[in-house]
Design an enzyme around this catalytic site. Structure first.
Site, PDB file in Angstrom:
ATOM      1  CG  ASP A   7      -1.731   1.064   1.119  1.00 47.42           C
ATOM      2  OD1 ASP A   7      -2.455   1.510   0.163  1.00 47.42           O
ATOM      3  OD2 ASP A   7      -2.104   1.667   2.475  1.00 47.42           O
ATOM      4  CD  GLU A  67      -5.195   1.157  -2.824  1.00 42.52           C
ATOM      5  OE1 GLU A  67      -5.875   2.026  -3.058  1.00 42.52           O
ATOM      6  OE2 GLU A  67      -4.687   0.515  -1.970  1.00 42.52           O
ATOM      7  CG  ASP A 139      -0.542   3.100   6.491  1.00 39.15           C
ATOM      8  OD1 ASP A 139      -1.137   3.571   5.404  1.00 39.15           O
ATOM      9  OD2 ASP A 139      -0.236   3.647   7.359  1.00 39.15           O
TER      10      ASP A 139
END
Length: 181
Positions: A7, A67, A139
């Site tokens: 992420d 992502e 996170d």
């Protein structure tokens, strides 16, 4: 298959490593790379690059999932996030990993069942799916969810990609669920 999920973020980059065997998932590691805000941009990116390179070296993943970044209301924030994502991509490429990219909607839908899930729902489902004792940090949870998304969808994409390529050429067809040459 060992999957490294990431992420990306310029202040905090989450990472999570999961082993996937069939439908079984096993937690390996996770954490958050906290980047000092007082560093120059190039040095902040180097912190992300170096730390992710080290994570890949220590955990030895087979593949990575990341992502995809979309535009948001603040274009400069999107640009900075793109820099962090670039540092992550470089670390993964240097580590020789194939990178699979997923939207936030795909990640949430694959992990929680709905693409509009709140961060807390993602954290709770990651905790449940990986049988963790505690709730992972936001996170780390997002990175683990990215890895889980690839575990759920990556093998299917790999099985379907030859079908998509040959169906466009018109040279192959399917009979009784089998791809014919």
């Amino acid at each position: 298959m060992r999957i490294l999920g990431i992420d990306p973020g310029l202040r905090r980059t989450g990472f999570g490593v999961v082993d996937a065997e069939g439908s079984r998932l096993r937690y390996i590691a996770s954490g958050t790379i906290v980047v000092p805000p007082d560093l120059a941009l190039a040095q902040r990116l180097k912190v992300i690059l170096d730390n992710l390179r080290e994570v890949a070296r220590e955990t030895r993943p087979d593949v990575a999932a990341l992502e995809i970044v979309f535009l948001n209301a603040n274009p400069s924030s999107t640009l900075l996030l793109g820099h962090a994502r670039g540092a992550a991509l470089c670390a993964l490429a240097e580590s020789g990993l194939d990178v699979h990219e997923y939207t936030a909607l795909q990640i949430k839908k694959s992990t929680v069942g709905t693409g509009r899930a709140a961060k807390e729902q993602v954290q709770m489902m990651v905790q449940h799916l990986l049988s963790l004792n505690g709730t992972p940090a936001p996170d780390s949870a997002d990175a683990l969810a990215c890895a889980i998304c690839h575990a759920h969808t990556g093998p299917l994409q790999e099985r379907l990609s030859p079908l998509a390529a040959t169906s466009r050429s018109g040279k192959s067809r399917i009979r009784k669920g089998r791809l014919l040459g």
